[in-house]
Design an enzyme around this catalytic site. Structure first.
Site, short mmCIF file in Angstrom:
data_model
loop_
_atom_site.label_atom_id
_atom_site.label_comp_id
_atom_site.label_asym_id
_atom_site.label_seq_id
_atom_site.Cartn_x
_atom_site.Cartn_y
_atom_site.Cartn_z
N GLY A 1 4.15 0.41 2.04
CA GLY A 1 4.81 -0.75 1.45
C GLY A 1 5.35 -0.47 0.05
O GLY A 1 6.48 -0.85 -0.29
N GLY B 1 0.83 -1.19 0.00
CA GLY B 1 0.00 0.00 0.00
C GLY B 1 0.86 1.24 0.00
O GLY B 1 1.94 1.27 -0.60
N ASN C 1 -5.38 8.81 17.79
CA ASN C 1 -6.15 7.98 16.86
C ASN C 1 -7.59 7.77 17.31
O ASN C 1 -8.53 8.04 16.55
CB ASN C 1 -5.43 6.65 16.62
N ASN D 1 1.86 -0.31 13.59
CA ASN D 1 1.60 0.62 14.67
C ASN D 1 1.37 -0.16 15.96
O ASN D 1 1.04 -1.34 15.95
CB ASN D 1 0.37 1.48 14.36
N LYS E 1 6.18 6.52 19.60
CA LYS E 1 5.13 6.67 18.58
C LYS E 1 3.75 6.37 19.16
O LYS E 1 2.77 7.06 18.85
CB LYS E 1 5.42 5.76 17.39
#
Length: 324
Positions: free
Chosen positions: A12, A9, A212, A102, A204
């Site tokens: 990637g 994607g 999020n 993640n 992170k």
């Protein structure tokens, strides 16, 4: 050195194109119009660092690629348990899986000395389903500090960042990490080999675990969350609780909550990956980003009332995704 990118994607395909540019024998596993465009015209990268095109081999059938030395895993973590049929044809006895995910990885306590060594985190590896597909000894951690998006089939827009920190779960500096790092650097990326990759994971995660879910619940961008008094205060509490949980499992990331909040505000009108998934009616990557943090809070008896409340509401929201 042969590399397969499973899940080519936005991230990637960008990594695959960079590796190809650096001379690595790389193969992309993609699907649909994106795959058709790559087959016809390669991966076109638009970047402030310079545009380029990589004529990388691409397929939707990993058996056409066969065993490789490294699999760069670009899939969302919530699809790891079901990726067995895709990844198995790519594996030989010593194939390394570089998992660019993640949140908390399935291998988190593998090789980590201390009271929780070898413990499975149910939120990310329920009943060992992920470990059966991705054995722990194959895993190399990867934390992505890079922003890209698919602007069209075969067309990747690189927005910012080129750093992909990697590291062994046991903290050693292995030959396989050094080899993969060298290939990434040859392609124009930053790929430091960290002896404490968990530190990067928590740095992170400090932002992801808060921004999020809040972004999905409020349908808000990073700057909107950071500027609103109520959500900024909620994010602060979530970050403080996350740091306490990290400390309880032996990690002490050197970053301040204020610095993280100010940095998020500077990002501007950016939609988090969870908000983007929600808008596309895709499953939310909630387990590794928030459920696992709550599970570690319970494991270590660390108070996390704000994280738990936000997780409960976002978890309910996630049950409604894809049901329309």
């Amino acid at each position: 050195m042969r590399v397969a990118v499973l899940g080519a994607g936005a991230i990637g395909a960008y990594v695959g194109a960079a590796l190809h540019r650096g001379g690595t024998d790389v193969h992309l596993i993609a699907r649909g119009p994106h795959l058709d465009a790559i087959r016809a015209n390669g991966v076109k990268v638009l970047s402030p660092r310079g545009d380029f095109v990589a004529m990388t081999p691409a397929t939707d059938d990993p058996a056409e690629v066969g065993p490789v030395d490294y699999v760069f895993l670009g899939l969302k973590a919530n699809s790891y348990a079901s990726c067995g049929p895709l990844i198995e044809p790519l594996l030989h006895a010593t194939t390394t899986v570089v998992a660019a995910q993640n949140g908390i990885p399935w291998w988190y306590f593998h090789g980590l000395k201390g009271p929780y060594e070898g413990r499975r985190i149910e939120s990310v590896d329920p009943d060992g389903e992920v470990t059966r597909v991705l054995p722990l000894e194959r895993a190399v951690g990867c934390v992505v500090y890079c922003s890209t998006e698919i602007e069209g089939p075969g067309l990747i827009r690189h927005l910012e960042g080129t750093r992909f920190s990697i590291g062994e779960p046991d903290g050693t500096t292995s030959d396989r990490c050094l080899e993969f790092s060298a290939a990434m650097v040859a392609g124009g990326l930053k790929c430091p080999v960290e002896t404490d990759i968990r530190n990067d994971i928590w740095i992170k995660l400090l932002g992801n675990a808060a921004f999020n879910p809040i972004s999905a619940l409020a349908r808000a961008t990073m700057v909107e969350i950071a500027r609103h008094h109520g959500t900024r205060a909620t994010v602060r509490l979530m970050m403080e609780e996350t740091l306490a949980i990290a400390a309880a499992v032996g990690c002490h990331p050197a970053i301040s909550v204020d610095k993280r909040l100010d940095g998020a505000q500077r990002v501007g009108a950016h939609k988090t990956s969870m908000l983007q998934d929600l808008e596309k009616d895709k499953p939310l990557e909630l387990d590794v980003i928030l459920a696992a943090v709550v599970e570690l809070a319970d494991l270590t008896n660390t108070p996390a009332p704000t994280l738990k409340a936000v997780h409960a509401v976002t978890d309910l929201l996630s049950t409604k995704v894809g049901t329309a």
